[in-house]
Structures are given as structure tokens and as C-alpha cells.
Design an enzyme around this catalytic site. Structure first.
Site, short mmCIF file in Angstrom:
data_model
loop_
_atom_site.label_atom_id
_atom_site.label_comp_id
_atom_site.label_asym_id
_atom_site.label_seq_id
_atom_site.Cartn_x
_atom_site.Cartn_y
_atom_site.Cartn_z
N SER A 125 47.44 13.43 -15.76
CA SER A 125 48.69 13.73 -15.07
C SER A 125 49.89 13.18 -15.81
O SER A 125 49.80 12.19 -16.55
CB SER A 125 48.66 13.14 -13.65
OG SER A 125 48.77 11.73 -13.69
N GLY A 185 50.70 9.56 -17.58
CA GLY A 185 51.18 9.59 -18.96
C GLY A 185 52.38 8.69 -19.17
O GLY A 185 52.50 8.01 -20.20
N CYS A 198 45.19 22.16 -16.81
CA CYS A 198 46.55 21.69 -17.08
C CYS A 198 47.45 22.85 -17.47
O CYS A 198 48.65 22.83 -17.19
CB CYS A 198 46.53 20.64 -18.17
SG CYS A 198 45.68 21.17 -19.67
N GLU A 238 48.44 14.64 -23.47
CA GLU A 238 48.34 16.04 -23.02
C GLU A 238 48.34 15.98 -21.51
O GLU A 238 47.36 15.58 -20.89
CB GLU A 238 47.09 16.70 -23.59
CG GLU A 238 47.13 18.21 -23.55
CD GLU A 238 46.41 18.78 -22.34
OE1 GLU A 238 47.12 19.10 -21.36
OE2 GLU A 238 45.19 18.89 -22.38
#
Length: 517
Positions: free
Chosen positions: A263, A267, A319, A285
Site C-alpha cells: 500500500s 510505502g 495494484c 511499488e
């Protein structure tokens, strides 16, 4: 969040073309043995220092599969120490020829291929994704990513530079060192391969924290790493929770790099931890709210199919899911009608049945989160056209859900739902939809569907996303870089660019008595 190898999210029929009949797919192992539930440190299976364990749950039934070791900071310290020792100058790993590193990665790919049915069954049991996708897609991608980076091992090198004066200059691409890697639960084996393969090909050592929801396949792969012949300490696998084990990796002053997929919120925490500790290198990512834009001249049937799979593949737990479908006004009503019909036809059920298209959400938390967003969408005024509720009486299944009449300021239009919920939007002009598509904190992926090449090229330049697809979706291979703009992350994984994140460039300049061209 993930990816690789063979084209990923095409229609179910297209993605499993090589396994077009039940007879072509091997039968899954319905109750696979679970031989490994400890931490993998220095090529040995070890209990957590605390002796704690935690349960891993079958999302199809909600029942506990078993318990695995709950690693925390003390265990991360042990793993980092092992990785640092394996990386010391003169160690077997540091002295190993690059071609030999490639051979070990190819050997690992061979072992994954040997145990493909078992690994796919384990992935389906622990994650809930349909077996046919675990086997035909994920494991195919895992094998290819190890082979791809195996080929790079002895081809990633520096160059000579013609300097002025009496000097000889060259560069070396050296491994970063001890790499912390934190992987998600939506594609456990694939994400493990995305991170391990380039790190090992370039000579690094690894401490990996796997997702607490899906630890089983990663632990089994650790046993294959040992069987393949990787020296002790080169790869260490920790099972545990993000706020403890994951945070310990991000904060550790003896970790040289951290790579994270998950998430955007986490991050931010990892980026901060890296800055507050030793300024370790960071690859992220993260989340997305990726737009799929359908112009009036698009192939309607194809666009409906692609936008459907872009969202519903992997239960919407991607994602880069196409979670905002923008449709030009003149075709909106027909597109909406076909989209709803497509969603109603999607088969939800036992992921071990070979015709199942959609399994459960990964756990109770995700299940409740998605249902909460569905309720929120209705409350905000979006029109629920199908789905919107639980499927069945046990497990974490949700019916494929489609919303029409969605406005850009609604939370279901702005926030990452990470579930089988497809919101549709109407637009009139190209300039308008580009502005709306870019009006997001995210920038992971985007797609446009049109027969007009000039319009397609305009979108590829105008959309703020790390990947833009034209007349397709989620085609990600191990050869192509993948990553995001804005708060979807930084750095790239896969392809030649994926190697850059795991090496430092060293410049070497030597004074020579006389230089000749």
C-alpha cells in the site's frame, strides 16, 4: 499491487489457452502437505526467538490451515547477520562466477517447474486464487522470471570510458549488499520472484519478509533455494507482521536497500524509515487507481472483455487493476449494459474447481473492507447495477459488483478498493478524460481503447502512468520495466531497468605512463 513472463491479465480463455480443457490442466492437490512453518535463516529452519506463532487461514472456508513462526526484530537481526556474513569479501557467494549465479537461478527455475502442481495448489489454498490461474499464469511467470534474470547474471557489466589525459577509466556494476525485501499477499510467488531474481543475479544477499496472510508458498520456495545450492545466508525468509518484522527491515542500519510492494500508506512509512536510519536505497511499488478509457470507435466487445478482466482478475486484488472505467458518452449505455451482463456471468466459487473464475478475497479484513466500500458507494449516490453482497455462506467471497453513475469526487472513484468492484464513468471529450484520468495521487498504469492510432499515441504521451496499454490490459512481462508515477512508487522492477536497482556503479580511474588509442 505484481506480473512477468507470459501476458497476464488477458481474458480467462486467452490467458489459459494452452490449458483449454480440464484434461489439459493437471488436477490440483486438494490437501497439500505443509512441511515448512519456521523461519529460513542461513539455510536452516529455525523457530522465532520469541517462540511465537500465528495462524494462516484458508480464505475459501475461513478455517485455519496451520501456524507459522512469528518473526520480529530479533529474528530480523539474525537474518541480517547471516546475509552480511554471506556478503563479506572472500565469501563463497562473493567469489562465485557470475555465470554460476545464473546457473543456480536456472536450477531454481527447474525445481519450481518440477513442483509446479504442488506450488500452485499451495498458492490456491493459502491465497484463494483459482487453481487454473495459480498453475497456468503465476507459476508460468515465476519460472520465466528466474530464467530471464539467470540470463542477465554474466551480462550486466560496466564499460570503459575514454578520459582526457594519461588515464584509463572503467566502471563496475557492483551489488548493493544486503537487500531487505517485503512482498505482498496478492501474488506471493510472483512477487517473490520479481524481487529475488534480480537481486541474486547481481550478487546481492537477501532478507525477505513475506506477507502474513500467505506465507506457505514462500517458505516452500526457500527449501528449493537450499536444494538448488545457494550458499548459506544468501537468502533468508522471515514470516511475521509488518509493524514488527517489516519495520525492523526498513529501519535496520545494516540493510543496504529495501524493496517493498504494497500500500501507498506503508510505502510512506518505509521511505521515512530508510531516511531516518542509513539512507538505504528504496524501491517502492505501491497502490493505484488506474483508468481504462474507452473511445467511441473502439471494438466494443473486446473493450468490454478487457475492462472486465482488468478489474476482476485476481478478485480485483491487483495494484494496477483498471479500477476506473471511463466510457465515451455516445456508447456509454451499451457498454454499461454489456459490462453488467459480463459481471453477472462470472463464476464465483471453490478456487480448486477448474472452471472457477473468481475465488474469495484473501482474508476477513479485505472482505469487510470491500463490502464497506460497496456500502459507501451506494450511500454517496452511485447506482449499484449488480453484485454488492456476499457470495455463499462461508469464506470471504463477494459477488462481482458494477457501479454506474459514478462521480469523480466519490470515494469509490478516488480510493483503492482492491476488490471486485468496477465503477464506470461517462466522458464527452478527450481533453476532459485525460484531465480526469490524471487527477489522482496514483500513477501506476492506464489503458486506452481506440482504433485511431493518432488518438492512441496522444494518450500514451498524456497519461501520467508508469505503463500505458493500448487496446489491451495488464500485459506485463519479465522483459519490460514496471513501476509507478507519483504516489504509486519509485524505481522500476523487471527488465534491464530492474537490475539497476540492485547495483551500484563504481568508477575506477588508473594513471598510466602513456595512453594510446
Amino acid at each position: 499491487m505484481l506480473r512477468f513472463l507470459a501476458p497476464r491479465l488477458l481474458s480467462l480463455q486467452g490467458r489459459t489457452a494452452r490449458y483449454s480443457s480440464a484434461a489439459a490442466l493437471p488436477s490440483p492437490i486438494l490437501n497439500p502437505d505443509i512441511p515448512y512453518n519456521q523461519l529460513f535463516i542461513n539455510n536452516e529452519w529455525q523457530d522465532a526467538v520469541s517462540k511465537k506463532t500465528f495462524p494462516t487461514v484458508n480464505p475459501t472456508t475461513g478455517e485455519v490451515i496451520g501456524h507459522v513462526a512469528e518473526g520480529d526484530r530479533a529474528d530480523v537481526d539474525r537474518a541480517v547477520k547471516a546475509a552480511r556474513e554471506a556478503f563479506r569479501l572472500g565469501s563463497p557467494w562473493r567469489r562465485m562466477d557470475a555465470s554460476e549465479r545464473g546457473r543456480l537461478l536456472n536450477r531454481l527455475a527447474d525445481l519450481v517447474e518440477r513442483d509446479r502442481v504442488y506450488l500452485a495448489s499451495l498458492e490456491t489454498l493459502d491465497n484463494g486464487k483459482p487453481f487454473q490461474e495459480s498453475y497456468a499464469l503465476d507459476l508460468d511467470e515465476v519460472i520465466k522470471v528466474y530464467r530471464y534474470f539467470a540470463g542477465w547474471a554474466d551480462k550486466w557489466h560496466g564499460k570503459t570510458i575514454p578520459m582526457d589525459g594519461q588515464h584509463f577509466c572503467f566502471t563496475r556494476h557492483e551489488p548493493v549488499g544486503v537487500c531487505g525485501q517485503i512482498i505482498p499477499w496478492n501474488f506471493p510467488l510472483v512477487m517473490q520472484g520479481w524481487k529475488l531474481a534480480p537481486a541474486l543475479a547481481t550478487g546481492n544477499t537477501v532478507v525477505m519478509k513475506v506477507a502474513e496472510q500467505t506465507p506457505l508458498s514462500a517458505l516452500y520456495l526457500a527449501s528449493l533455494i537450499k536444494e538448488a545450492g545457494f550458499p548459506p545466508g544468501v537468502v533468508n525468509i522471515i514470516t511475521g507482521y509488518g509493524p514488527t518484522a517489516g519495520a525492523a527491515i526498513a529501519q535496520h542500519v545494516d540493510v543496504d536497500k529495501v524493496a517493498f510492494t504494497g500500500s501507498t500508506e506503508v510505502g510512506h512509512l518505509i521511505q521515512k524509515a530508510a531516511g531516518d536510519s542509513n539512507l538505504k536505497r528504496v524501491t517502492l511499488e505501491l497502490g493505484g487507481k488506474s483508468p481504462s478509457i474507452v473511445l467511441a470507435d473502439a471494438d466494443m466487445e473486446h473493450a468490454v472483455e478487457q475492462c472486465h478482466e482488468a478489474l476482476f482478475f485476481n478478485m480485483g486484488q491487483c495494484c494496477c487493476a483498471g479500477s476506473r472505467t471511463f466510457v465515451e458518452e455516445s456508447i456509454y449505455n451499451e457498454f454499461l449494459e454489456r459490462t453488467v451482463e459480463k459481471a453477472k456471468q462470472r463464476k464465483v466459487g471453490n478456487p480448486f474447481e477448474l472452471d472457477t473464475q473468481q475465488g474469495p478475497q484473501v482474508d476477513k479484513e479485505q472482505f469487510e473492507r470491500v463490502l464497506g466500500y460497496i456500502q459507501l458507494g451506494q450511500k454517496e449516490g452511485a447506482k449499484l447495477l449488480c453484485g454488492g453482497e456476499r457470495f455463499g455462506e462461508r469464506g470471504f467471497f463477494i459477488k462481482p459488483t458494477v457501479f454506474g453513475g459514478v462521480q469523480d469526487d466519490m470515494r469509490i472513484a478516488k480510493e483503492e478498493i482492491f476488490g471486485p468492484v468496477q465503477p464506470l464513468f461517462k466522458f464527452k471529450k478527450i481533453e476532459e478524460v485525460v484531465e480526469r484520468a490524471n487527477n489522482t495521487r496514483y500513477g501506476l498504469a492506464a489503458a486506452v481503447f481506440t482504433r485511431d492510432l493518432d488518438k492512441a499515441m496522444y494518450f500514451t504521451q498524456a497519461l501520467q502512468a508508469g505503463t500505458v496499454w493500448v487496446n489491451t490490459y495488464n500485459i506485463v512481462t519479465c522483459h519490460t520495466p514496471f513501476g509507478g508515477f507519483k504516489e504509486s512508487g519509485n524505481g522500476r522492477e523487471l527488465g534491464e531497468d530492474g537490475l539497476k536497482a540492485y547495483t551500484e556503479v563504481k568508477t575506477v580511474t588508473i594513471k598510466v605512463p602513456q595512453k594510446n588509442s
